[in-house]
Scaffold this active site. Structure first.
Site, short mmCIF file in Angstrom:
data_model
loop_
_atom_site.label_atom_id
_atom_site.label_comp_id
_atom_site.label_asym_id
_atom_site.label_seq_id
_atom_site.Cartn_x
_atom_site.Cartn_y
_atom_site.Cartn_z
N ARG A 1 6.46 -20.41 -9.50
CA ARG A 1 7.23 -21.64 -9.68
C ARG A 1 7.67 -21.85 -11.13
O ARG A 1 8.58 -22.64 -11.41
CB ARG A 1 6.43 -22.83 -9.16
CG ARG A 1 6.39 -22.90 -7.64
CD ARG A 1 7.65 -23.51 -7.06
NE ARG A 1 7.60 -24.97 -7.21
CZ ARG A 1 8.26 -25.66 -8.10
NH1 ARG A 1 9.05 -25.05 -8.95
NH2 ARG A 1 8.13 -26.96 -8.16
N TYR B 1 12.75 -38.94 7.80
CA TYR B 1 13.01 -38.41 6.45
C TYR B 1 14.50 -38.46 6.13
O TYR B 1 14.91 -38.78 5.01
CB TYR B 1 12.51 -36.96 6.36
CG TYR B 1 11.85 -36.64 5.03
CD1 TYR B 1 10.49 -36.39 4.96
CD2 TYR B 1 12.58 -36.60 3.86
CE1 TYR B 1 9.87 -36.10 3.76
CE2 TYR B 1 11.98 -36.32 2.64
CZ TYR B 1 10.63 -36.07 2.60
OH TYR B 1 10.03 -35.79 1.40
N ASP C 1 9.93 -25.04 4.42
CA ASP C 1 9.72 -26.48 4.45
C ASP C 1 10.35 -27.05 5.70
O ASP C 1 11.33 -26.49 6.22
CB ASP C 1 10.30 -27.17 3.21
CG ASP C 1 9.67 -28.54 3.02
OD1 ASP C 1 8.58 -28.62 2.44
OD2 ASP C 1 10.25 -29.53 3.51
N ARG D 1 -0.97 -25.98 4.13
CA ARG D 1 -0.56 -25.90 2.72
C ARG D 1 -1.38 -24.90 1.93
O ARG D 1 -1.68 -25.13 0.75
CB ARG D 1 -0.66 -27.28 2.04
CG ARG D 1 0.43 -28.24 2.46
CD ARG D 1 1.70 -27.96 1.68
NE ARG D 1 2.80 -28.76 2.20
CZ ARG D 1 3.21 -29.89 1.68
NH1 ARG D 1 2.63 -30.38 0.62
NH2 ARG D 1 4.22 -30.54 2.21
N ARG E 1 0.39 -25.31 -4.86
CA ARG E 1 0.13 -25.49 -6.29
C ARG E 1 -1.30 -25.30 -6.74
O ARG E 1 -1.55 -25.10 -7.92
CB ARG E 1 0.62 -26.87 -6.72
CG ARG E 1 2.12 -26.95 -6.80
CD ARG E 1 2.58 -28.37 -6.75
NE ARG E 1 2.15 -28.96 -5.48
CZ ARG E 1 2.62 -30.09 -4.99
NH1 ARG E 1 3.49 -30.79 -5.68
NH2 ARG E 1 2.22 -30.54 -3.84
#
Ligand code: CP3
Length: 342
Positions: free
Chosen positions: A37, A150, A73, A24, A28
């Protein structure tokens, strides 16, 4: 040109210092990511090759990592099978109509990878052209169990009860779904390598949901098949299955992975000891929360992590993804602590 450190470590060739990257690493915690974003939502960044490329390059430029990982992703695979995917701020990605009945599973499409996931391969080609030739590009996919659960849950879960209920009540359906996903994920990774990815990582993030016997039934065999298909493309394969430490030796043997990612719950010496016969490199495993510590403490912990793993056949990384409120200069301190060993 000598091979990049990261690829040499994947192949267990000697390196003057370990290579370093972070799971990651594009995300963010970086102001440059947040700026993008503000203009584009998450799925737009994922599906726009120019934006995905820009984000992929950010941690190379601003943090100095030794490898890039494609910005994408794991959920793009079920999305390509026809499951409507949405991203809600504060919640994360979710499937609007999770798999609830036999008919839902039967209705899943067999995607045409080259067409339905063209944006992934375009992003890989574009990134590879823009990226410093000395920095390898990592592709990735979700492992079958993680994707299947998921798809059944529809979103993140704390107890995985819907997915587990399927395993218990309809193991036939579960195996059928996992079977399709194993071949699809394997082929997806091969295609990523053909487009220019120089290594691939399989994330079985929800391995942690299953106990040893269930993981051996519903997790490991499908992860292993996907990994072995991926391996035929010739690039190193990294397997990360947090929570499946109970099966560490089998994970290495059955997947034939080049690199095993080690979660922060496992002590490096134990990982080395248990994998001594497996001829794999190890990757990991600083607890991401320790990047909240002051830079001097980060450097100290990073050095002791490297000492505990040993410098060869080793890729420095976190033991899971970087947390979103990690100070950027702390991430840099981690990377610099590894680089200063050279
Ligand atoms: O590592 C990287 O920098 C490459 C990009 C990457 C993302 N997701 C981008 C992302 C990778 C390798 C993933 C894998 C992934 N995605 C996993 C397996 C890894 C793991 O963390 O265990 C899983 C389970 C997913 C599914 C997913 N995607 C979740 C659960 C979430 C929300 C979680 C969160 O942190 O909000 C995402 C969204 C996501 N994927 C973000 C990023 C940068 C956050 C998007 C944003 O808010 O802008």
């Amino acid at each position: 040109m000598t091979e990049p450190l990261f690829l040499r470590a994947c192949r267990r060739e000697p390196t003057p210092r370990p290579p370093v990257w972070l799971m990651r690493q594009a995300g963010r915690y970086m102001p440059q990511y947040r700026a993008i974003r503000e203009r584009a939502d998450f799925l737009t960044v994922v599906t726009d090759p120019a934006l995905a490329t820009e984000v992929t390059l950010q941690p190379v430029e601003h943090i100095g990592v030794d490898a890039a990982i494609l910005f994408c992703d794991i959920l793009v695979v079920p999305w390509a099978m026809g499951m409507a995917l949405r991203f809600d701020e504060g919640v994360g990605p979710l499937f609007e109509q999770p798999l609830r009945a036999e008919a839902d599973i039967a209705a899943l499409r067999d995607p045409d990878l080259a067409g339905d996931l063209a944006y992934v391969f375009d992003a890989i080609r574009l990134t590879r052209r823009a990226l410093d030739p000395a920095v390898p590009l990592i592709g990735f996919a979700g492992a079958p169990w993680t994707l299947a659960s998921y798809m059944v849950e529809g979103r993140g879960s704390k107890d995985w009860r819907k997915a587990k209920r399927l395993l218990v009540e309809r193991p036939d359906l579960a195996h059928g779904l996992l079977d399709r996903l194993a071949d699809l994920v394997g082929a997806f990774l091969v295609a990523q390598v053909e487009a220019g990815a120089q290594a691939v990582q399989l994330f079985d993030s929800w391995a942690t949901a299953l106990g040893p016997e269930d993981y051996r039934t519903f997790g490991l065999p499908y992860l292993a098949r996907a990994a072995r298909i991926a391996r035929t493309a010739g690039a190193p394969v990294i397997v990360f299955a947090p929570g499946a430490e109970h099966a560490l030796e089998d994970l290495a043997r059955d997947t034939a992975a080049d690199v095993i990612g080690i979660h922060w719950r496992l002590d490096p010496p134990e990982a080395r000891r248990r994998l001594v016969d497996a001829s794999v490199a190890l990757q990991g495993n600083l607890e991401p929360a320790w990047l909240y510590a002051a830079p001097a403490e980060i450097a100290r912990r990073t050095r002791s992590m490297v000492d505990a793993f040993g410098r060869q056949a080793y890729i420095a990384n976190l033991g899971h993804g970087v947390l979103r409120d990690t100070p950027v200069h702390h991430v840099r301190a981690f990377v610099e602590a590894v680089k200063s060993l050279g």
